[in-house]
Write a protein that holds these residues in place. Structure first.
Motif, short mmCIF file in Angstrom:
data_model
loop_
_atom_site.label_atom_id
_atom_site.label_comp_id
_atom_site.label_asym_id
_atom_site.label_seq_id
_atom_site.Cartn_x
_atom_site.Cartn_y
_atom_site.Cartn_z
N ILE A 50 3.56 -102.56 -56.67
CA ILE A 50 2.70 -101.60 -57.37
C ILE A 50 3.35 -100.22 -57.22
CG2 ILE A 50 0.42 -100.51 -57.40
CD1 ILE A 50 -0.65 -102.87 -55.87
N ARG A 51 3.39 -99.46 -58.30
CA ARG A 51 3.89 -98.08 -58.20
C ARG A 51 2.76 -97.21 -57.69
NH1 ARG A 51 8.11 -95.13 -61.05
NH2 ARG A 51 6.78 -93.39 -61.60
N GLU A 123 3.16 -101.94 -52.15
CA GLU A 123 3.25 -100.71 -52.93
C GLU A 123 4.60 -100.04 -52.67
OE1 GLU A 123 0.26 -97.87 -52.01
OE2 GLU A 123 -1.34 -99.38 -51.92
N GLU A 124 5.10 -99.36 -53.69
CA GLU A 124 6.24 -98.49 -53.46
C GLU A 124 5.77 -97.04 -53.42
OE1 GLU A 124 10.66 -98.53 -54.92
OE2 GLU A 124 9.45 -97.30 -56.28
N ARG A 125 6.11 -96.36 -52.33
CA ARG A 125 5.73 -94.95 -52.16
C ARG A 125 6.97 -94.14 -51.80
NH1 ARG A 125 0.32 -94.88 -48.46
NH2 ARG A 125 -0.97 -96.18 -49.79
N ILE A 126 7.08 -92.95 -52.36
CA ILE A 126 8.22 -92.11 -52.02
C ILE A 126 7.75 -90.98 -51.11
CG2 ILE A 126 10.15 -90.77 -52.91
CD1 ILE A 126 10.02 -92.40 -55.46
N MET A 137 14.97 -86.89 -44.86
CA MET A 137 15.38 -87.77 -45.96
C MET A 137 14.18 -87.96 -46.88
SD MET A 137 17.47 -90.93 -44.27
CE MET A 137 18.71 -90.71 -43.01
N VAL A 138 14.44 -88.48 -48.07
CA VAL A 138 13.37 -88.90 -48.98
C VAL A 138 13.59 -90.39 -49.23
CG1 VAL A 138 12.42 -88.67 -51.30
CG2 VAL A 138 13.14 -86.63 -50.03
N ILE A 139 12.58 -91.20 -48.90
CA ILE A 139 12.80 -92.66 -48.90
C ILE A 139 11.75 -93.37 -49.75
CG2 ILE A 139 12.99 -94.72 -47.44
CD1 ILE A 139 13.93 -92.91 -45.16
N PRO A 140 12.20 -94.22 -50.68
CA PRO A 140 11.24 -95.06 -51.41
C PRO A 140 10.88 -96.29 -50.57
CG PRO A 140 13.44 -95.14 -52.45
CD PRO A 140 13.59 -94.42 -51.15
N TRP A 141 9.79 -96.18 -49.85
CA TRP A 141 9.35 -97.27 -48.96
C TRP A 141 8.60 -98.32 -49.75
CZ3 TRP A 141 11.38 -97.05 -44.32
CH2 TRP A 141 11.62 -95.83 -43.70
N LEU A 205 12.47 -101.04 -48.32
CA LEU A 205 12.81 -99.75 -48.93
C LEU A 205 13.76 -100.01 -50.09
CD1 LEU A 205 15.87 -98.91 -47.75
CD2 LEU A 205 14.53 -98.23 -45.79
N TYR A 206 13.77 -99.08 -51.05
CA TYR A 206 14.57 -99.26 -52.26
C TYR A 206 14.32 -100.64 -52.89
CZ TYR A 206 17.39 -94.99 -52.54
OH TYR A 206 17.81 -93.70 -52.73
N GLY A 207 13.07 -101.12 -52.84
CA GLY A 207 12.71 -102.37 -53.51
C GLY A 207 13.17 -103.64 -52.81
N GLU A 208 13.78 -103.51 -51.64
CA GLU A 208 14.30 -104.67 -50.92
C GLU A 208 13.72 -104.72 -49.51
OE1 GLU A 208 18.00 -106.04 -51.85
OE2 GLU A 208 17.29 -105.62 -53.87
#
Ligand code: MTE
Length: 310
Positions: A50-51, A123-126, A137-141, A205-208
């Motif tokens: 989920i975004r 969920e993906e959260r930045i 850092m900025v991380i897409p978790w 993170l990063y979808g993986e």
């Protein structure tokens, strides 16, 4: 038993960025581990994300930096140690990752990674991650709200704090063969902090899926606090009446407090906290109160002196 005789990944195979992106090659290398311990196969995709609306509008830090500039003392004290030593995490006999939930709750128990995480939508959260050493850092978790997971164990009215514990296994964590810190690594939150919607139990993170150096298979992400609160490779969660005695408080009580909210007004004895270096950038930028999340979380601390409760 089979895995003990498997060759370990060579460093060159682990540090090559393309490896993270070439999933098939990676899975071929770790095929046995992948089937026996899916959550630790590394770099496996996490479909159906989920975004989440919790996404800051800043450029994400390159994957190479997120996975090669790490603090994870269980693997060693240098920033490059975790990525280099991560293969040791795959080298031991695999078993399902188990998490024990205990203390002041109606439904304590030991559950597998699948039982803990799979009932929830990922969920993906930045988020920004701000380390006390004044880099960020900025991380897409990828993860699930910690509150949703904790509620299933039904904390009772005595539960005021939550304590988290990292795995102890010197075979997988070579840094634990030394007394750098008092193992296991322990962290804690007040219950309302743990239940705050921003607090994430991250699995990727990063979808993986998370790699070992980032705290596979389960870690905490508390974006308004210094990075050391975001404990990695969690095996224990305990509801308690009093705050946890955390690893860094034990190690250097004058330097590290329980709250550790990002605060540009209060310097660490060794690092000024007014500015930070975003990894990959040259010029420093101003550090924001609560790491930029003040609107959402400042209310948790109303009436508290944050210079005393650092
Ligand atoms: N968790 C454990 N178990 N051991 C550690 O040494 N280091 C912390 C935190 N979690 C640490 C840990 C620190 S100081 C930081 S800044 C973040 O992890 C770094 O997370 P990252 O390497 O994924 O960026």
């Amino acid at each position: 038993m089979l895995l003990r005789t498997q060759p370990r990944l060579r460093e060159s195979e682990v540090t090559d960025k393309s490896l993270w992106l070439d999933r098939r090659r990676f899975l071929a290398l770790g095929a046995a581990a992948a089937s026996a311990w899916p959550a630790l196969a590394g770099a496996g995709p996490l479909p159906g994300l989920i975004r989440s609306p919790y996404r800051i509008d800043e450029a994400a830090t390159p994957l190479k930096d997120v996975t090669h500039y790490n603090n994870f003392y269980e693997f060693g004290t240098d920033k490059s140690d975790p990525a280099q030593m991560a293969p040791s995490f795959f080298g031991a006999v695999p078993k399902p990752w188990m998490v024990t939930v205990s203390g002041e709750c109606a439904k304590p128990g030991t559950v597998s990674y699948d039982d803990l995480i799979k009932p929830h939508k990922l969920e993906e959260r930045i988020y920004r991650l701000r380390c006390v050493e004044a880099w960020s850092m900025v991380i897409p978790w990828v993860g699930v709200p910690l509150a949703d997971v904790l509620k299933r164990f039904e904390p009772n009215s005595k539960a005021k704090y939550v304590e988290f514990t990292t795995l102890v296994d010197p075979e997988r964590f070579p840094g634990q063969r030394r007394g750098t810190l008092d193992w296991p690594y322990v962290e804690g939150l007040r219950l309302d902090e743990a239940m705050h919607p921003l607090t994430l139990l991250a699995v990727g993170l990063y979808g993986e899926e998370l790699l070992p150096q980032n705290g596979a298979p389960i870690r905490l992400v508390v974006p308004w606090k210094y990075g050391f609160k975001s404990i990695k490779s969690i095996v224990g969660i305990r509801f308690g009446e009093t705050p946890a005695r955390t690893t860094w408080m034990k190690s250097a009580p004058r330097e590290y407090g329980f709250y550790a909210n990002v605060n540009p007004q209060v310097d660490h004895p060794r690092w000024s906290q007014g500015k930070e270096r975003r990894i990959g950038e040259f010029l420093k930028r101003d550090t924001l109160a609560f790491n930029g999340y003040a609107d959402q979380v400042a209310g948790l601390y109303s009436g508290m002196d944050l210079a005393v409760n650092y």
